[in-house]
Design a protein around this motif. Structure first.
Motif, short mmCIF file in Angstrom:
data_model
loop_
_atom_site.label_atom_id
_atom_site.label_comp_id
_atom_site.label_asym_id
_atom_site.label_seq_id
_atom_site.Cartn_x
_atom_site.Cartn_y
_atom_site.Cartn_z
N PHE A 147 1.17 -1.30 0.00
CA PHE A 147 0.23 0.07 -0.09
C PHE A 147 0.82 1.59 -0.32
O PHE A 147 0.35 2.52 -0.49
CB PHE A 147 -0.92 -0.04 1.22
N HIS A 148 1.81 1.47 0.59
CA HIS A 148 3.24 2.23 0.43
C HIS A 148 3.48 2.83 -1.11
O HIS A 148 3.44 3.97 -1.81
CB HIS A 148 4.24 2.21 1.10
N LEU A 149 3.49 1.99 -1.66
CA LEU A 149 3.87 1.89 -3.15
C LEU A 149 2.60 2.01 -3.80
O LEU A 149 2.62 3.43 -4.38
CB LEU A 149 4.52 1.02 -3.84
N VAL A 150 1.93 0.96 -3.61
CA VAL A 150 0.27 1.93 -4.75
C VAL A 150 -0.24 2.71 -4.70
O VAL A 150 -0.97 3.50 -5.55
CB VAL A 150 -0.20 0.45 -4.83
N MET A 151 -0.70 2.86 -3.53
CA MET A 151 -1.58 4.96 -2.83
C MET A 151 -0.38 5.55 -2.10
O MET A 151 -0.93 6.78 -1.88
CB MET A 151 -2.20 4.04 -2.24
N GLY A 152 0.34 5.38 -1.30
CA GLY A 152 1.41 6.43 -0.79
C GLY A 152 2.13 6.61 -0.98
O GLY A 152 2.09 8.27 -1.95
N VAL A 153 3.28 6.31 -1.86
CA VAL A 153 4.59 7.00 -2.70
C VAL A 153 4.08 7.18 -3.61
O VAL A 153 3.62 8.54 -4.91
CB VAL A 153 5.66 6.34 -3.02
N SER A 154 3.07 6.16 -4.24
CA SER A 154 2.61 6.58 -5.54
C SER A 154 1.92 8.21 -6.11
O SER A 154 1.58 9.71 -6.93
CB SER A 154 2.07 6.11 -6.29
N ALA A 155 0.97 8.18 -5.10
CA ALA A 155 -0.20 9.35 -5.41
C ALA A 155 0.39 10.37 -4.45
O ALA A 155 0.20 12.55 -4.83
CB ALA A 155 -1.51 10.00 -3.50
N VAL A 156 2.01 10.03 -3.59
CA VAL A 156 2.48 11.83 -3.46
C VAL A 156 3.18 12.12 -4.04
O VAL A 156 3.47 13.63 -4.35
CB VAL A 156 3.23 11.10 -2.08
N PHE A 157 3.27 11.53 -5.48
CA PHE A 157 4.81 11.62 -6.07
C PHE A 157 3.59 12.46 -7.12
O PHE A 157 4.25 13.59 -7.65
CB PHE A 157 4.81 10.71 -7.49
N ALA A 158 2.45 11.97 -7.71
CA ALA A 158 2.13 13.00 -8.85
C ALA A 158 0.94 14.14 -7.74
O ALA A 158 1.21 15.02 -8.15
CB ALA A 158 0.06 12.39 -8.72
N MET A 159 1.14 14.76 -6.31
CA MET A 159 0.96 15.38 -5.53
C MET A 159 1.81 16.42 -5.65
O MET A 159 2.09 17.38 -5.46
CB MET A 159 0.87 14.98 -3.43
N PHE A 160 3.61 16.19 -5.86
CA PHE A 160 4.66 16.83 -6.08
C PHE A 160 4.73 17.11 -7.34
O PHE A 160 5.05 18.03 -7.52
CB PHE A 160 6.16 15.23 -5.62
N GLY A 161 4.39 16.30 -8.62
CA GLY A 161 3.69 16.71 -10.25
C GLY A 161 2.97 17.25 -9.52
O GLY A 161 3.11 18.96 -10.56
N GLY A 162 1.65 17.91 -9.39
CA GLY A 162 0.89 17.99 -9.60
C GLY A 162 0.92 19.96 -9.14
O GLY A 162 1.45 21.05 -9.33
N THR A 163 2.11 19.68 -8.21
CA THR A 163 2.71 21.30 -7.22
C THR A 163 4.26 21.58 -8.07
O THR A 163 3.57 23.12 -7.91
CB THR A 163 3.46 20.90 -5.77
#
Lengths: 652, 191, 382
Positions: free
Chosen positions: A431-447
């Motif tokens: 779950f860290h890879l599929v929804m944790g880091v993956s979502a954090v990366f999208a959030m960084f990318g979006g920022t």
């Protein structure tokens, strides 16, 4: 003034009326604290979410240290944690509190409130061509509930018995019995209060997002022309609306059991030398209610991330998103299936084995739309022209983590394979890879991507690359080895792995993971520095720095209540008109009509002012009609004075 | 209403849509409680009790309050402010009477020895569900009270009639919620 | 200008020097502190750590600022000639190749650390399903990533000058749908088949011995209960717990009077027998996790859970197979249950029927008649 921006009637009237002449001067409080402007609220969510998230990640650094060096004393821990780390050794109960707060903060505060709150508030009105949210006042309340929830949550660190420590899922009876662990005292009550405030905030936001998407799209913005991120945020709001209330019901019943002596979840308990009077409670009931939220929650986190990735990948590959309709149906499909898979978290809880078979089948169904999304991302890159700038790197990172994490769902979603893997580090890695880091990366990318839209400046690209590569490599080194540990049966939420032969074998790998984690956490300082530095000293951004098609880049970045200085943009094409053959540039914004192209409008030039195109649009006949009752004096339907006896009949 | 800007837009005022969506969340909240109730209803520890008939009297009062509200609102639409004032005041008073009735009902239960705490889950759920409904009803009373105040000062105009209508929808929904709850709770005692 | 070009190098050297200086000072003050610590009441260790932290952060910030100033005032930018897209593409290739290689290497490196072959009958089915799934997911992980990296390599800005206007491709979409659906349906069907094979409700086969025991969880230990000569476990009630009667057995039930609570905290199981474990909890949620037997069930207060399995490999045999004379089967708690959750261990011994009988005969029944009379009174705290 702001509240009446929200009505559909007035949206039409804004088409031709210059409404913002009477822009009264705003004080500090109305501009930054009690702002009803969706862009400011987005910034508030972003800053609160990132702050909470960074603290949450720091907590993980502390407990990783414990896992790697269970026998070493770290005196600085006593300095910062006081009685929770006597002699520099972390207290086991506080270890659990750290784990619990890390999970709660990251799942709810960073990736639900922070992610959806930021990007839904920023993008839904701007990308749909609306002046603001349907109800700006409700929107303001939404942030304030979220914020006070944050305050209550962090306040629980300072109570005598420590914060909640029963895991982010707060399973009773552990969470309901203060005598079972210190964290289940006042800390637990504060946790529930914080969560309820949070849910109220999220739901207020969600009501607004749904209404804005359904009701306030500008002319021409049909559903199939909407950017995918709006589809995702809309779906997520619906998911939240349907799944958070049952969780609140579960938390309310938990609070009654905790403090008021009811027996909804408690039964046959002998603890601390006493047999409790409660009988007939049902723990599995809590699990069902919780996971009925808990599983859709995963997609509440993930879908906006995938939506952001769609925007970023399409824009920076200069290519229309591949299979737009499939992407939309995948979002809707994932959302639907997410409601019928919750019991895969409970395969070994002792529920009816028949349910195991049913939920195995439904769970694996999720793989189909998810895989379709992955393939479509890859096919979007195919034959593209991939600009590997920071937002794009993070978007590709999101896809990569989604693959690495998603595939292991095959093991956990199948009941028999879940038996030896349930609650092990395999789950943690998954779950860290599929929804944790993956979502954090999208959030960084979006920022990185929308930073110029928020603050009018670019973030530093080079620091962005360093940040990306450090985080990408680091996160893989932290979470991928957890799969191996999971196959070794190493249970999660263990304070130390020294007590069992089959777990102590992994000590070296644990040290490695901890070092990787601490380096990755420190790497986030680069982002923090870049973020605040760029906010004040970054390079000034042009109006449309990424040459994107969507409407948010057609509005000026200045603080402007109502987004567009003149008329609202009218949409003539879908959101992904990149590299169209025969077009004069490799992108055509949504507000450019074919006549504009024929007229020789040069939208790709850096100093192009979109309002020269937008303000040319004539209102349609229907809109002219809609404006009429607004401008006409109020009809007789009003009774704002004592009526004369012969009041004329009025109908609506 | 506004002519929609695109054909696909929902033909509802945004605030009305927000209200309906909010009611959907409330429905999900009580659906969550109801499913919890049904799960526990079939456990071996389940006991029934008889709901004091006062609660049925309260039901009638609340239903009547919806009728008075509707009567007042019809008056408003016909441009008759006195009817609106009367209707709203009646609704407000009936709402307060209902709340007082609920408190009396709970006291009757306490006198019979049915407490929130303990192992009698039917009673515990009864308190939780009716209590939560009462909390919602207080919010409804604030809305009705606000509009009563406005109506008494003749400040309800065409603009305001949207808010008035929304307050009405909320009030009717609370009424409907109560009817659902009392029927649900009663049926589960009988079966 | 060559002199100017040295500046970043000098800056970097300065950073290194500062780091060394910080470390040296830290070490020196640590030695000094160690002497002072005995007398001083202040936590010098903590202060030292705080200084080191602050210094590290300050050095990081300062070095970033230094590099920035050098770039700004000399105009020299070592990265100016870098092609952003090509550099990042190359990094993707390198990181991707090394990453996938590491993932494969790790799978081999850590294979000996993972759980040994299943020591239970149904566990073998689970393991073969797991191997099959792994043989799909691991190649899929590599292939899909390879596809992703190929796209980056082939179509990065520079190599690719213009993007195609490609909206969709029905053949590709359909192919992707089929490619994912086939493994989904195979794994789901196989999984449901394995699950519905009577893991939870199997009956002993011809001539198979069967055994029912109870395992009770509490904060923070496990207790086992074996049936006496009658082969049946007696009644219990949680209000009877107290004093000697740690499991709350109801000694008015003759079936409970001969029940055995092993003196050593161990579970002994006969190999080849159908074992049913009744699992309950005295206080909070726990979980009975027997990783080597692929067996896992929550211990839920107020709920009677049970789990069935057939141990197939004795402890001795497993020790021989693994070449590890210290090896033991272990029972772990796998549901967060409080501070000492990590510590709830119990040893499990699988042995032949004869050894098992011999061990059982050394245990004594829990029931002692006089004590039973007092413990019958419920100590319900109301």
């Amino acid at each position: 003034m702001a509240t009446h921006l929200g009505t559909a009637v007035q949206v039409a009237s804004h088409q031709d009326a210059h409404h913002h002449d009477h822009h009264h001067k705003e004080s500090f409080w109305t501009k930054y604290i009690f702002s009803q402007d969706h862009k400011t609220i987005a910034k508030q969510f972003l800053l609160t979410g990132f702050t909470a998230g960074f603290i949450g990640i720091l907590l993980s650094g502390i407990f990783r240290l414990q896992l790697a060096y269970p026998d070493v004393s770290f005196p600085f821990l006593e300095t910062i944690l006081g009685k929770w780390a006597p002699e520099g050794r972390l207290d086991p109960n506080f270890y659990m509190a750290l784990v619990t707060m890390h999970g709660t903060i990251l799942v709810f505060w960073l990736l639900t409130g922070g992610l959806s709150g930021t990007f839904a508030n920023l993008l839904i009105p701007l990308q749909l061509g609306a002046r603001d949210m349907a109800s700006p006042f409700l929107n303001m309340l939404s942030f304030h509930f979220f914020f006070w929830g944050t305050v209550v949550l962090f306040a629980s660190f300072f109570v005598e018995t420590g914060p909640a420590a029963a895991g982010w899922t707060v399973y009773p009876p552990l969470s309901a019995l203060p005598q079972s662990m210190p964290g289940s005292g006042l800390g637990m009550i504060l946790w529930i209060i914080a969560l309820v405030l949070f849910v109220v905030g999220v739901l207020m936001g969600g009501l607004n997002y749904i209404t804005t998407v359904l009701n306030m799209r500008t002319r021409g913005m049909s559903p199939m022309r909407m950017p995918l991120v709006v589809w995702a945020l809309f779906t997520v709001a619906v998911l939240g609306l349907l799944s958070f209330p049952p969780a609140v019901a579960a938390f309310i019943l938990l609070l009654f059991d905790h403090s008021l002596g009811t027996s909804f979840y408690l039964s046959d308990i002998y603890i601390a030398g006493q047999a409790l009077p409660q009988q007939g409670g049902n723990v599995l009931l809590y699990l069902h209610l919780f996971w009925f939220l808990g599983h859709p929650e995963v997609y509440i986190v993930l879908l906006p991330a995938l939506g952001i990735a769609s925007e970023l990948i399409s824009t920076h590959a200069r290519k229309p998103i591949f299979g737009y309709k499939v992407m939309v149906y995948s979002i809707l499909g994932i959302a639907f299936v997410s409601f019928i898979v919750w019991a895969h978290h409970m395969f070994v809880s002792g529920m009816n084995p028949l349910l195991g078979s049913i939920f195995t089948a439904t769970t694996l169904l999720v793989a189909i739309p998810s895989a379709m999304k992955i393939f479509n991302y890859i096919f979007t890159l195919w034959k593209g022209r991939i600009h590997l700038n920071t937002p794009m790197l993070f978007a590709i990172g999101t896809v990569s983590f989604f693959i690495s994490g998603g595939l292991t769902g095959f093991f956990l979603g199948v009941a028999p394979m879940d038996i030896p893997l349930h609650n092990t580090y395999f789950v943690v890695g998954h779950f860290h890879l599929v929804m944790g880091v993956s979502a954090v990366f999208a959030m960084f990318g979006g920022t990185y991507h929308w930073f110029p839209r928020l603050w009018g400046r670019m973030m530093n690209e080079r620091l962005g690359y360093i940040h990306f590569w450090l985080t990408f490599i680091g996160a893989n080194l932290v979470f991928f080895p957890m799969y191996y540990m999971g196959f070794g049966g190493v249970p999660r939420r263990y304070y130390a792995f020294t007590e069992f032969a089959f777990t102590s074998k992994w000590q070296d790998l644990n040290v490695f993971i901890t070092i990787a984690a601490i380096v990755t956490i420190l790497g986030q300082l680069i982002f923090i520095y870049n973020f605040f530095y760029s906010m004040f000293y970054g390079k000034k951004a042009p109006r449309n720095p990424w040459k994107a098609t969507t409407l948010e880049w057609s509005a000026p970045v200045e603080h402007l209540h109502g987004n567009w200085p003149g008329k609202l943009p009218v949409v003539h094409r879908w959101a992904y008109e990149y590299s169209k053959p025969g077009a004069p540039a490799d992108f055509i914004p949504q507000y450019i009509s074919d006549e504009d192209i024929a007229r020789g409008v040069r939208w790709w030039e850096e100093d192009f002012d979109p309002s020269t195109v937008i303000d040319r649009e004539e209102p349609t006949e229907g809109e002219k009609l809609a404006v009429a009752p607004e401008t006409a004096p109020s009809p007789a339907l009003s009774i704002n004075q004592k009526p004369e006896p012969s009041l004329p009949e009025a109908g609506q | 209403m506004a002519t929609s800007l695109t054909r696909t837009q929902v033909r509802l005022h945004p605030k009305e849509l927000i209200l309906w969506l909010y009611l959907a969340t409330t429905a999900m909240l009580f659906a969550g409680f109801s499913s919890a109730y049904l799960v526990q209803r079939f456990s071996e520890y389940w006991k029934t009790f008889s709901i004091p008939s006062l609660f049925w009297l309260n039901t009638a009062i609340l239903l009547l309050s919806s009728v008075t509200w509707h009567w007042g609102y019809q008056g408003h639409r016909r441009g008759n402010p006195w009817q609106l004032q009367l209707g709203l005041m009646a609704t407000l008073s009936l709402g307060v009477i209902f709340l007082i009735g609920q408190v009396m009902g709970w006291q009757m239960l306490v006198k019979q020895g049915f407490f929130l705490a303990g192992n009698h889950k039917a009673v515990s759920y009864f308190y939780v569900l009716t209590g939560l409904h009462a909390v919602h009803l207080v919010a409804g009373l604030i809305a009705v009270g606000y509009w009563t105040y406005k109506a008494l000062r003749y400040q309800v105009d065409a603009q305001g009639s949207l808010g008035l209508r929304l307050a009405g929808i909320f009030w009717h929904a609370l009424d409907g919620l109560w009817v659902y709850l009392i029927v649900f709770l009663q049926v589960n005692q009988l079966l | 200008m060559t002199c100017m070009r040295c500046l970043p190098v000098l800056g970097a050297l300065g950073v290194v020097w500062a780091q060394i200086g910080a470390a040296a000072r830290a070490r020196a003050s640590e030695l000094a502190m160690q002497q002072a610590k005995a007398a001083a009441a202040i936590d010098w260790g903590g202060v030292l750590w705080a200084i080191i932290w602050i210094e590290t952060i300050a050095i990081l910030l300062l070095s970033a600022r230094l590099i920035q100033l050098v770039v700004r005032y000399t105009g020299y930018d070592p990265f100016a000639s870098w092609d952003r897209d090509r550099a990042n593409m190359r990094l993707w290739m390198a990181v991707g190749a090394v990453g996938i290689a590491l993932a494969i290497w790790g799978a081999f490196k850590y294979a000996p650390f993972t759980l040994p072959e299943s020591a239970s009958l149904h566990g073998r089915d689970i393991d073969s399903l797991r191997s099959f799934t792994l043989s799909f997911t691991f190649p899929a992980f590599v292939l899909v990533h390879a596809l992703l990296f190929y796209m980056i390599w082939r179509y990065y800005n520079g190599k690719s000058q213009r993007a195609a206007y490609e909206l969709t491709h029905h053949g590709l979409e359909r192919g992707a749908l089929i490619a994912i659906s086939i493994p989904v349906f195979i794994i789901a069907a196989w999984g449901i088949y394995v699950w519905s094979k009577p893991v939870h409700g199997q009956a002993p086969s011809e001539g198979q011995r069967s055994l029912e025991i109870e395992v009770v969880a509490e904060q923070f230990q496990w207790r086992a209960r074996y049936p006496g000569a009658d082969g049946k476990l007696g009644r219990y009630h949680y209000t009877l717990i107290g004093g000697e009667n740690v499991l709350g057995l109801d000694f008015t039930d003759p079936k409970a009077q001969d029940d055995i609570l092993p003196t050593l905290k161990e579970i002994h199981l006969p190999v080849g027998a159908l074992v049913t474990i009744h699992v309950r909890s005295k206080d909070v949620l726990h979980s009975l996790f027997l990783p080597h037997f692929r067996t896992h069930i929550y211990a839920v207060p107020g709920q009677k859970n049970q789990v069935m399995f057939v141990p197939t490999i004795t402890t001795k045999e497993m020790r021989r197979k693994l070449g590890d004379p210290e090896f033991d089967y272990e029972l772990a708690c796998n549901q967060l249950c409080g501070g000492a959750h990590y510590n709830m261990r119990m040893k499990v011994v699988v042995e032949t029927w004869e050894e098992y009988q011999q061990w059982l005969s050394q245990q004594k029944p829990a029931y002692t008649p006089p004590a039973a009379v007092t413990s019958l009174k419920p100590n319900l705290n109301l």
